[in-house]
Scaffold this motif. Structure first.
Motif, PDB file in Angstrom:
ATOM      1  N   GLY A  32      -0.645  -1.085  -1.460  1.00  0.00           N
ATOM      2  CA  GLY A  32       0.066  -2.352  -1.592  1.00  0.00           C
ATOM      3  C   GLY A  32      -0.793  -3.539  -1.201  1.00  0.00           C
ATOM      4  O   GLY A  32      -0.754  -4.585  -1.860  1.00  0.00           O
ATOM      5  N   LEU A  33      -1.592  -3.384  -0.143  1.00  0.00           N
ATOM      6  CA  LEU A  33      -2.484  -4.455   0.290  1.00  0.00           C
ATOM      7  C   LEU A  33      -3.493  -4.798  -0.802  1.00  0.00           C
ATOM      8  O   LEU A  33      -3.706  -5.972  -1.142  1.00  0.00           O
ATOM      9  CB  LEU A  33      -3.203  -4.031   1.565  1.00  0.00           C
ATOM     10  CG  LEU A  33      -4.180  -5.030   2.182  1.00  0.00           C
ATOM     11  CD1 LEU A  33      -3.439  -6.226   2.753  1.00  0.00           C
ATOM     12  CD2 LEU A  33      -5.023  -4.358   3.255  1.00  0.00           C
ATOM     13  N   ALA A  34      -4.132  -3.771  -1.360  1.00  0.00           N
ATOM     14  CA  ALA A  34      -5.146  -4.003  -2.396  1.00  0.00           C
ATOM     15  C   ALA A  34      -4.547  -4.626  -3.643  1.00  0.00           C
ATOM     16  O   ALA A  34      -5.104  -5.581  -4.209  1.00  0.00           O
ATOM     17  CB  ALA A  34      -5.844  -2.682  -2.739  1.00  0.00           C
ATOM     18  N   LEU A  35      -3.397  -4.122  -4.091  1.00  0.00           N
ATOM     19  CA  LEU A  35      -2.783  -4.660  -5.306  1.00  0.00           C
ATOM     20  C   LEU A  35      -2.257  -6.075  -5.086  1.00  0.00           C
ATOM     21  O   LEU A  35      -2.341  -6.921  -5.990  1.00  0.00           O
ATOM     22  CB  LEU A  35      -1.648  -3.741  -5.756  1.00  0.00           C
ATOM     23  CG  LEU A  35      -2.071  -2.367  -6.283  1.00  0.00           C
ATOM     24  CD1 LEU A  35      -0.849  -1.527  -6.630  1.00  0.00           C
ATOM     25  CD2 LEU A  35      -2.992  -2.486  -7.490  1.00  0.00           C
ATOM     26  N   GLY A  36      -1.723  -6.355  -3.901  1.00  0.00           N
ATOM     27  CA  GLY A  36      -1.238  -7.701  -3.627  1.00  0.00           C
ATOM     28  C   GLY A  36      -2.353  -8.731  -3.654  1.00  0.00           C
ATOM     29  O   GLY A  36      -2.217  -9.806  -4.250  1.00  0.00           O
ATOM     30  N   VAL A  37      -3.490  -8.407  -3.028  1.00  0.00           N
ATOM     31  CA  VAL A  37      -4.625  -9.334  -3.031  1.00  0.00           C
ATOM     32  C   VAL A  37      -5.211  -9.459  -4.435  1.00  0.00           C
ATOM     33  O   VAL A  37      -5.573 -10.556  -4.877  1.00  0.00           O
ATOM     34  CB  VAL A  37      -5.693  -8.871  -2.024  1.00  0.00           C
ATOM     35  CG1 VAL A  37      -6.953  -9.729  -2.121  1.00  0.00           C
ATOM     36  CG2 VAL A  37      -5.143  -8.934  -0.603  1.00  0.00           C
ATOM     37  N   ALA A  38      -5.323  -8.337  -5.150  1.00  0.00           N
ATOM     38  CA  ALA A  38      -5.852  -8.390  -6.517  1.00  0.00           C
ATOM     39  C   ALA A  38      -4.977  -9.249  -7.413  1.00  0.00           C
ATOM     40  O   ALA A  38      -5.479 -10.047  -8.221  1.00  0.00           O
ATOM     41  CB  ALA A  38      -5.972  -6.967  -7.090  1.00  0.00           C
ATOM     42  N   GLY A  39      -3.665  -9.123  -7.288  1.00  0.00           N
ATOM     43  CA  GLY A  39      -2.768  -9.959  -8.078  1.00  0.00           C
ATOM     44  C   GLY A  39      -2.886 -11.431  -7.726  1.00  0.00           C
ATOM     45  O   GLY A  39      -2.873 -12.290  -8.610  1.00  0.00           O
ATOM     46  N   ALA A  40      -3.021 -11.735  -6.436  1.00  0.00           N
ATOM     47  CA  ALA A  40      -3.196 -13.134  -6.030  1.00  0.00           C
ATOM     48  C   ALA A  40      -4.499 -13.706  -6.569  1.00  0.00           C
ATOM     49  O   ALA A  40      -4.562 -14.873  -6.986  1.00  0.00           O
ATOM     50  CB  ALA A  40      -3.160 -13.233  -4.504  1.00  0.00           C
ATOM     51  N   LEU A  41      -5.553 -12.901  -6.593  1.00  0.00           N
ATOM     52  CA  LEU A  41      -6.834 -13.367  -7.124  1.00  0.00           C
ATOM     53  C   LEU A  41      -6.735 -13.697  -8.609  1.00  0.00           C
ATOM     54  O   LEU A  41      -7.185 -14.756  -9.059  1.00  0.00           O
ATOM     55  CB  LEU A  41      -7.911 -12.299  -6.891  1.00  0.00           C
ATOM     56  CG  LEU A  41      -8.410 -12.118  -5.466  1.00  0.00           C
ATOM     57  CD1 LEU A  41      -9.324 -10.901  -5.379  1.00  0.00           C
ATOM     58  CD2 LEU A  41      -9.149 -13.356  -4.974  1.00  0.00           C
ATOM     59  N   THR A  42      -6.162 -12.794  -9.391  1.00  0.00           N
ATOM     60  CA  THR A  42      -6.109 -13.021 -10.836  1.00  0.00           C
ATOM     61  C   THR A  42      -5.134 -14.137 -11.198  1.00  0.00           C
ATOM     62  O   THR A  42      -5.401 -14.926 -12.105  1.00  0.00           O
ATOM     63  CB  THR A  42      -5.710 -11.726 -11.564  1.00  0.00           C
ATOM     64  OG1 THR A  42      -4.470 -11.223 -11.022  1.00  0.00           O
ATOM     65  CG2 THR A  42      -6.784 -10.659 -11.412  1.00  0.00           C
TER      66      THR A  42
ATOM     67  N   VAL B 155       0.593   2.019  -9.563  1.00  0.00           N
ATOM     68  CA  VAL B 155       1.862   1.604  -8.956  1.00  0.00           C
ATOM     69  C   VAL B 155       2.211   0.233  -9.547  1.00  0.00           C
ATOM     70  O   VAL B 155       1.628  -0.783  -9.181  1.00  0.00           O
ATOM     71  CB  VAL B 155       1.757   1.544  -7.427  1.00  0.00           C
ATOM     72  CG1 VAL B 155       3.093   1.147  -6.812  1.00  0.00           C
ATOM     73  CG2 VAL B 155       1.298   2.889  -6.875  1.00  0.00           C
ATOM     74  N   GLY B 156       3.150   0.216 -10.441  1.00  0.00           N
ATOM     75  CA  GLY B 156       3.374  -0.947 -11.278  1.00  0.00           C
ATOM     76  C   GLY B 156       4.042  -2.119 -10.586  1.00  0.00           C
ATOM     77  O   GLY B 156       4.850  -1.952  -9.666  1.00  0.00           O
ATOM     78  N   PHE B 157       3.677  -3.324 -11.017  1.00  0.00           N
ATOM     79  CA  PHE B 157       4.343  -4.594 -10.722  1.00  0.00           C
ATOM     80  C   PHE B 157       4.153  -5.084  -9.286  1.00  0.00           C
ATOM     81  O   PHE B 157       4.659  -6.146  -8.939  1.00  0.00           O
ATOM     82  CB  PHE B 157       5.840  -4.520 -11.044  1.00  0.00           C
ATOM     83  CG  PHE B 157       6.131  -4.538 -12.512  1.00  0.00           C
ATOM     84  CD1 PHE B 157       6.184  -5.732 -13.202  1.00  0.00           C
ATOM     85  CD2 PHE B 157       6.336  -3.360 -13.195  1.00  0.00           C
ATOM     86  CE1 PHE B 157       6.450  -5.747 -14.567  1.00  0.00           C
ATOM     87  CE2 PHE B 157       6.594  -3.365 -14.557  1.00  0.00           C
ATOM     88  CZ  PHE B 157       6.647  -4.566 -15.245  1.00  0.00           C
ATOM     89  N   VAL B 158       3.459  -4.346  -8.438  1.00  0.00           N
ATOM     90  CA  VAL B 158       3.199  -4.852  -7.090  1.00  0.00           C
ATOM     91  C   VAL B 158       2.315  -6.097  -7.166  1.00  0.00           C
ATOM     92  O   VAL B 158       2.586  -7.119  -6.530  1.00  0.00           O
ATOM     93  CB  VAL B 158       2.552  -3.771  -6.212  1.00  0.00           C
ATOM     94  CG1 VAL B 158       2.168  -4.341  -4.848  1.00  0.00           C
ATOM     95  CG2 VAL B 158       3.490  -2.592  -6.038  1.00  0.00           C
ATOM     96  N   ALA B 159       1.246  -6.005  -7.947  1.00  0.00           N
ATOM     97  CA  ALA B 159       0.337  -7.140  -8.092  1.00  0.00           C
ATOM     98  C   ALA B 159       0.992  -8.322  -8.780  1.00  0.00           C
ATOM     99  O   ALA B 159       0.514  -9.453  -8.663  1.00  0.00           O
ATOM    100  CB  ALA B 159      -0.908  -6.714  -8.876  1.00  0.00           C
TER     101      ALA B 159
END
Length: 409
Positions: A140-150, A334-338
């Motif tokens: 969750g941490l990795a996907l959240g940061v990746a989504g914020a970056l993009t 794990v979909g839609f977290v990002a």
């Protein structure tokens, strides 16, 4: 660590004594009333007056922190929400370890984590349950940061690793490693040997290069990136389906279960690659936070104030790809977290762009909550990716409907 006086979270020092306050849309920064302040040429381009103030500037001095060469300025609201998210994620982590077929009290969990307690409890907590809980939190941490970056890089809430095809590319690589590797999908073998993480990273890199090359001609056009990402993602999903059809039944079954996003079967062996990936990429992402603010100004202005735009883009894309690939390799897509948590962070803090640290903590909390629900609400264990998709898909529909109303109004 020491305190110093800095501007708010979005403020960035510009060359020549200028300052940049707020996150700019092409026509200027957002104002508290919801409108737009004058563009950069009308306000921020004015030299700072003696004593550090600038006529007409909207600036609010905030206390910040400095850790070596890394300086971070925080709004009190952002700091408070981030601290609350950290505590919530920590509580959920303990709960994820405590809940199981054999119930263990949170006090026993903490005692076992500290190295004490009964040997049987220590084995259950540290050896059996802690790897799964940590994997969920780091995913969750990795996907959240990746989504914020993009989302920040493209200035579009729809532009996440899921929609831009990065997750699909990582899935193709990982599934190819599973079904073409000749053996069953064993995290203890394939992850320790680096097969799945390396293949997932390679697939994500290929997908990002395709999307970047096809979608960034003539500058950043966020909706073109989204459309290209959807097309590339659909193509890669077709490749994944073909690999599953051609695979042996046992390998296809294992890969299909992994493709929905699952934390079952995780161990310390499968956790280490994700831990290393997150430990390297996350500090780099936080260090690039000020550059993300400058990137909000647009290519021409960002270049004019000294930002190497192309190098900045490549760094942001590389960090998002590495974080996404590490998460996909550990737990599947794990979909839609990002997609969900960066926008939730924006609404909780009232900022113009998703705060990276808060997005990561909210992502960890979301995956841990989904994993707890998957193990306790239903009579059988449900893959965590199904629950995050159930949460994220309606939000995507709502966002599209709201955007359509804004365009027609």
């Amino acid at each position: 660590m020491k305190d110093d006086r800095r501007t708010h979270a979005d403020a960035t020092a510009l060359p020549g004594g200028h300052t940049y306050d707020g996150a700019f849309a092409p026509d200027g920064p957002a104002t508290p009333e919801g409108g737009r302040a004058p563009a950069l040429a009308e306000t921020s381009a004015r030299p700072a007056a003696p004593g550090g103030t600038r006529p007409g500037a909207v600036r609010a001095a905030r206390r910040g922190v400095r850790l070596g060469p890394l300086g971070l300025a925080w709004r009190p609201r952002v700091l408070g929400v981030t601290a609350a998210a950290f505590v919530a994620a920590l509580v959920l982590l303990v709960a994820a370890v405590a809940v199981g077929s054999t119930g263990i009290s949170p006090v026993t969990v903490v005692r076992a984590l500290a190295g004490g307690g009964d040997p049987a409890d220590h084995f259950i907590v540290v050896t059996l349950r802690l790897p799964r809980a940590l994997t969920g939190a780091l995913v969750g941490l990795a996907l959240g940061v990746a989504g914020a970056l993009t989302q920040t890089f493209t200035r579009n809430p729809l532009a996440t690793p899921d929609i831009l095809g990065v997750t699909s590319g990582a899935s193709v690589g990982a599934v190819a490693a599973i079904v073409l590797g000749g053996g069953g999908f064993s995290l203890g073998a394939s992850v320790l040997g680096g097969t799945v993480p390396a293949a997932a990273t390679a697939g994500a890199l290929i997908a990002s290069v395709l999307v970047y090359g096809l979608g960034l001609r003539g500058g950043v056009q966020s909706y073109r990136l989204v459309l290209v990402g959807i097309g590339v993602g659909a193509t890669l999903d077709a490749v994944t389906s073909y690999l599953l059809v051609r695979a042996k039944i046992t390998l296809a079954t294992a890969a299909s279960q992994w493709l929905v996003g699952s934390l079952s079967g995780t161990s310390w062996t499968s956790l280490w690659p994700l831990l290393v990936t997150t430990g390297v990429a996350l500090p780099l992402a936080l260090a690039a936070s000020s550059s993300l603010s400058l990137g909000q100004l647009g290519d021409d202005v960002a270049t004019g104030v000294g930002l190497a735009v192309q190098r900045h883009r490549l760094l942001v894309i590389a960090l998002a790809v590495v974080l996404t690939a590490g998460a996909v390799a550990a737990a599947g897509p794990v979909g839609f977290v990002a997609f969900v948590v960066p926008q939730l962070a924006v609404r909780l803090c009232g900022t113009a762009r998703p705060p990276l640290a808060l997005s990561g903590l909210l992502g960890a909390a979301l995956v841990l909550v989904a994993d707890l629900a998957a193990r306790t609400v239903f009579p059988w264990e449900v893959p965590v990716g199904i629950l995050t998709t159930v949460v994220g898909a309606p939000y995507l529909i709502w966002l599209l409907v709201r955007h359509r109303k804004e365009m027609t109004s």
